[in-house]
Enzyme design. Structure first.
Site, PDB file in Angstrom:
ATOM      1  N   TYR A   1       0.841  -1.210   0.000  1.00 26.86           N
ATOM      2  CA  TYR A   1       0.000   0.000   0.000  1.00 26.86           C
ATOM      3  C   TYR A   1       0.874   1.258   0.000  1.00 26.86           C
ATOM      4  O   TYR A   1       0.380   2.361  -0.186  1.00 26.86           O
ATOM      5  CB  TYR A   1      -0.932   0.068   1.220  1.00 26.86           C
ATOM      6  CG  TYR A   1      -1.910  -1.084   1.360  1.00 26.86           C
ATOM      7  CD1 TYR A   1      -2.065  -2.030   0.369  1.00 26.86           C
ATOM      8  CD2 TYR A   1      -2.685  -1.200   2.499  1.00 26.86           C
ATOM      9  CE1 TYR A   1      -2.953  -3.083   0.526  1.00 26.86           C
ATOM     10  CE2 TYR A   1      -3.585  -2.239   2.661  1.00 26.86           C
ATOM     11  CZ  TYR A   1      -3.711  -3.179   1.671  1.00 26.86           C
ATOM     12  OH  TYR A   1      -4.604  -4.215   1.836  1.00 26.86           O
TER      13      TYR A   1
ATOM     14  N   HIS B   1       0.797 -11.566   2.229  1.00 27.52           N
ATOM     15  CA  HIS B   1      -0.288 -10.908   1.493  1.00 27.52           C
ATOM     16  C   HIS B   1      -1.014 -11.845   0.508  1.00 27.52           C
ATOM     17  O   HIS B   1      -2.236 -11.870   0.461  1.00 27.52           O
ATOM     18  CB  HIS B   1       0.293  -9.696   0.757  1.00 27.52           C
ATOM     19  CG  HIS B   1      -0.694  -8.608   0.498  1.00 27.52           C
ATOM     20  ND1 HIS B   1      -0.366  -7.278   0.490  1.00 27.52           N
ATOM     21  CD2 HIS B   1      -2.018  -8.650   0.233  1.00 27.52           C
ATOM     22  CE1 HIS B   1      -1.437  -6.555   0.235  1.00 27.52           C
ATOM     23  NE2 HIS B   1      -2.456  -7.365   0.078  1.00 27.52           N
TER      24      HIS B   1
HETATM   25  N1  LIG Z   1      -5.583  -8.701   1.558  1.00 32.30           N
HETATM   26  C1  LIG Z   1      -5.775  -8.430   0.282  1.00 32.30           C
HETATM   27  O1  LIG Z   1      -5.276  -9.089  -0.590  1.00 32.30           O
HETATM   28  C2  LIG Z   1      -6.650  -7.316  -0.135  1.00 32.30           C
HETATM   29  C3  LIG Z   1      -7.055  -7.187  -1.455  1.00 32.30           C
HETATM   30  C4  LIG Z   1      -7.894  -6.125  -1.825  1.00 32.30           C
HETATM   31  C5  LIG Z   1      -8.277  -5.233  -0.857  1.00 32.30           C
HETATM   32  N2  LIG Z   1      -7.830  -5.413   0.421  1.00 32.30           N
HETATM   33  C6  LIG Z   1      -8.140  -4.449   1.439  1.00 32.30           C
HETATM   34  O2  LIG Z   1      -9.436  -4.440   1.846  1.00 32.30           O
HETATM   35  C7  LIG Z   1      -9.814  -3.072   2.046  1.00 32.30           C
HETATM   36  C8  LIG Z   1     -11.204  -2.822   1.826  1.00 32.30           C
HETATM   37  O3  LIG Z   1     -11.467  -3.189   0.529  1.00 32.30           O
HETATM   38  P1  LIG Z   1     -12.001  -2.219  -0.585  1.00 32.30           P
HETATM   39  O4  LIG Z   1     -11.555  -0.819  -0.430  1.00 32.30           O
HETATM   40  O5  LIG Z   1     -11.675  -2.916  -1.850  1.00 32.30           O
HETATM   41  O6  LIG Z   1     -13.510  -2.368  -0.367  1.00 32.30           O
HETATM   42  P2  LIG Z   1     -14.597  -2.033   0.738  1.00 32.30           P
HETATM   43  O7  LIG Z   1     -14.105  -1.677   2.095  1.00 32.30           O
HETATM   44  O8  LIG Z   1     -15.507  -3.177   0.557  1.00 32.30           O
HETATM   45  O9  LIG Z   1     -15.205  -0.761   0.079  1.00 32.30           O
HETATM   46  C9  LIG Z   1     -14.565   0.478   0.121  1.00 32.30           C
HETATM   47  C10 LIG Z   1     -15.414   1.419  -0.684  1.00 32.30           C
HETATM   48  O10 LIG Z   1     -16.680   1.517  -0.054  1.00 32.30           O
HETATM   49  C11 LIG Z   1     -17.025   2.866   0.164  1.00 32.30           C
HETATM   50  N3  LIG Z   1     -17.741   2.888   1.437  1.00 32.30           N
HETATM   51  C12 LIG Z   1     -17.249   2.616   2.658  1.00 32.30           C
HETATM   52  N4  LIG Z   1     -18.206   2.688   3.581  1.00 32.30           N
HETATM   53  C13 LIG Z   1     -19.351   3.019   2.929  1.00 32.30           C
HETATM   54  C14 LIG Z   1     -20.691   3.255   3.344  1.00 32.30           C
HETATM   55  N5  LIG Z   1     -21.037   3.156   4.614  1.00 32.30           N
HETATM   56  N6  LIG Z   1     -21.611   3.586   2.383  1.00 32.30           N
HETATM   57  C15 LIG Z   1     -21.258   3.670   1.081  1.00 32.30           C
HETATM   58  N7  LIG Z   1     -20.003   3.467   0.628  1.00 32.30           N
HETATM   59  C16 LIG Z   1     -19.062   3.138   1.550  1.00 32.30           C
HETATM   60  C17 LIG Z   1     -15.708   3.599   0.212  1.00 32.30           C
HETATM   61  O11 LIG Z   1     -15.874   4.912  -0.273  1.00 32.30           O
HETATM   62  P3  LIG Z   1     -15.487   6.209   0.624  1.00 32.30           P
HETATM   63  O12 LIG Z   1     -14.033   6.046   0.986  1.00 32.30           O
HETATM   64  O13 LIG Z   1     -15.758   7.348  -0.263  1.00 32.30           O
HETATM   65  O14 LIG Z   1     -16.392   6.138   1.828  1.00 32.30           O
HETATM   66  C18 LIG Z   1     -14.852   2.796  -0.763  1.00 32.30           C
HETATM   67  O15 LIG Z   1     -15.087   3.240  -2.085  1.00 32.30           O
HETATM   68  C19 LIG Z   1      -8.987  -2.284   1.066  1.00 32.30           C
HETATM   69  O16 LIG Z   1      -8.763  -1.027   1.631  1.00 32.30           O
HETATM   70  C20 LIG Z   1      -7.801  -3.122   0.846  1.00 32.30           C
HETATM   71  O17 LIG Z   1      -6.673  -2.681   1.454  1.00 32.30           O
HETATM   72  C21 LIG Z   1      -7.044  -6.419   0.805  1.00 32.30           C
END
Ligand SMILES: NC(=O)c1ccc[n+]([C@@H]2O[C@H](COP(=O)([O-])OP(=O)(O)OC[C@H]3O[C@@H](n4cnc5c(N)ncnc54)[C@H](OP(=O)(O)O)[C@@H]3O)[C@@H](O)[C@H]2O)c1
Length: 274
Positions: free
Chosen positions: A46, A104
């Site tokens: 990240y 990861h």
């Molecule tokens: N371990 C891994 O391999 C791996 C892979 C992919 C992702 N991840 C991690 O998982 C984390 C979360 O995943 P993600 O960002 O893909 O998806 P997420 O948390 O499912 O969704 C994030 C998105 O949802 C929006 N959001 C958050 N709360 C909300 C709400 N209450 N109402 C409406 N929209 C909302 C956010 O926008 P706003 O910011 O504008 O609120 C953002 O666009 C990532 O940050 C990433 O680091 C890990």
């Protein structure tokens, strides 16, 4: 809190910091801490471990009040490189230890994840990390860790949301006393937020759709790490514990699982990330 097999605890909700970088990232992470988040998830890939460390130092919280996790990238799975990378992660965050460190991705085509796991085992022995785990590991990868090192991870962070509900992996993790943590718990805010079944449940409970999804995940016994840069949404995503879904509602959401429900088609059996 979820009890881990190693005697430590994993917060049921944390704050993911992906894409939160630089001064703006520090501000948003600090805001999340002010809003009540006590777990932060970052990763070498990240490129924001510095921002996470800065936000912690700028907060009025003591180190032991915050649970901090980071992740080893695929390009450093060789034993010596993995140990050095964990040390570099600590230098970047300016922390003395991580609460949790994960591999990861398994990158099975490269096939060095057992070596990386041995490095995490030793990092835990040296006191660099309190708990060790993995991300995106399938049963075949976990079985191999057990067979070759005798030690299973205490956490597996995997993609999990209503369209990819991971019932088989959850069963495996439960049977092996591995806590499951959901990444993209809101399905990256894609069409799942418009799902009519979840919308109806949200109306019944007078909650938002994201709150219903996150509550469903916590009721499955999963830890969640939603990311939001908005204060309002950060607060909404934390307000999950003053209501409960019925067994029938939990089952209805499990039924929304789709055959090709991954958000980005990242299948750990073949996906490579370095
Ligand atoms: N371990 C891994 O391999 C791996 C892979 C992919 C992702 N991840 C991690 O998982 C984390 C979360 O995943 P993600 O960002 O893909 O998806 P997420 O948390 O499912 O969704 C994030 C998105 O949802 C929006 N959001 C958050 N709360 C909300 C709400 N209450 N109402 C409406 N929209 C909302 C956010 O926008 P706003 O910011 O504008 O609120 C953002 O666009 C990532 O940050 C990433 O680091 C890990």
């Amino acid at each position: 809190m979820l009890n881990l097999r190693d005697g430590n605890q994993l917060p049921q909700i944390g704050f993911d910091t992906f894409k939160l970088k630089g001064a703006q990232g520090v501000n948003i992470i600090q805001q999340a801490l002010k809003n009540g988040y006590r777990a932060l998830d970052t990763a070498v890939n990240y490129e924001n471990e510095g921002s996470v460390g800065k936000a912690i130092r700028c907060s009025s919280l003591q180190r032991e009040e915050i649970f901090i996790s980071s992740k080893l990238p695929g390009r450093h799975h060789k034993y010596k490189e993995a140990v050095e990378e964990i040390q570099e992660s600590l230098y970047r965050t300016q922390l003395d230890y991580f609460d949790l460190y994960l591999i990861h991705w398994p990158n099975p085509l490269k096939d060095q994840y057992v070596e990386a796991w041995q490095a995490l085992i030793d990092a835990q022995r040296f006191g660099l990390v309190r708990s060790i785990g993995v991300s995106n590991f399938l049963p075949e990868h976990l079985d191999r860790l057990k067979k070759e090192t005798g030690i299973l991870p205490v956490v597996n962070q995997i993609e999990l949301h209503p369209y990819w509900s991971q019932q088989q992996q959850l069963k495996y993790d439960r049977e092996h006393e591995i806590a499951t943590q959901a990444w993209s718990p809101l399905g990256r805010a894609n069409d799942v937020l418009q799902d009519p079944v979840i919308k109806e449940i949200a109306v019944q409970h007078k909650k938002t759709v994201p709150q219903i999804i996150l509550r469903w995940e916590t009721q499955l016994g999963v830890s969640v790490i939603p990311k939001s840069s908005s204060t309002l949404r950060q607060l909404q995503n934390l307000a999950l514990f003053d209501f409960e879904l019925s067994k029938a509602e939990v089952a209805k959401i499990i039924d929304l699982d789709q055959k090709n429900g991954r958000t980005n088609n990242q299948n750990p059996a073949v996906y490579q990330e370095f």
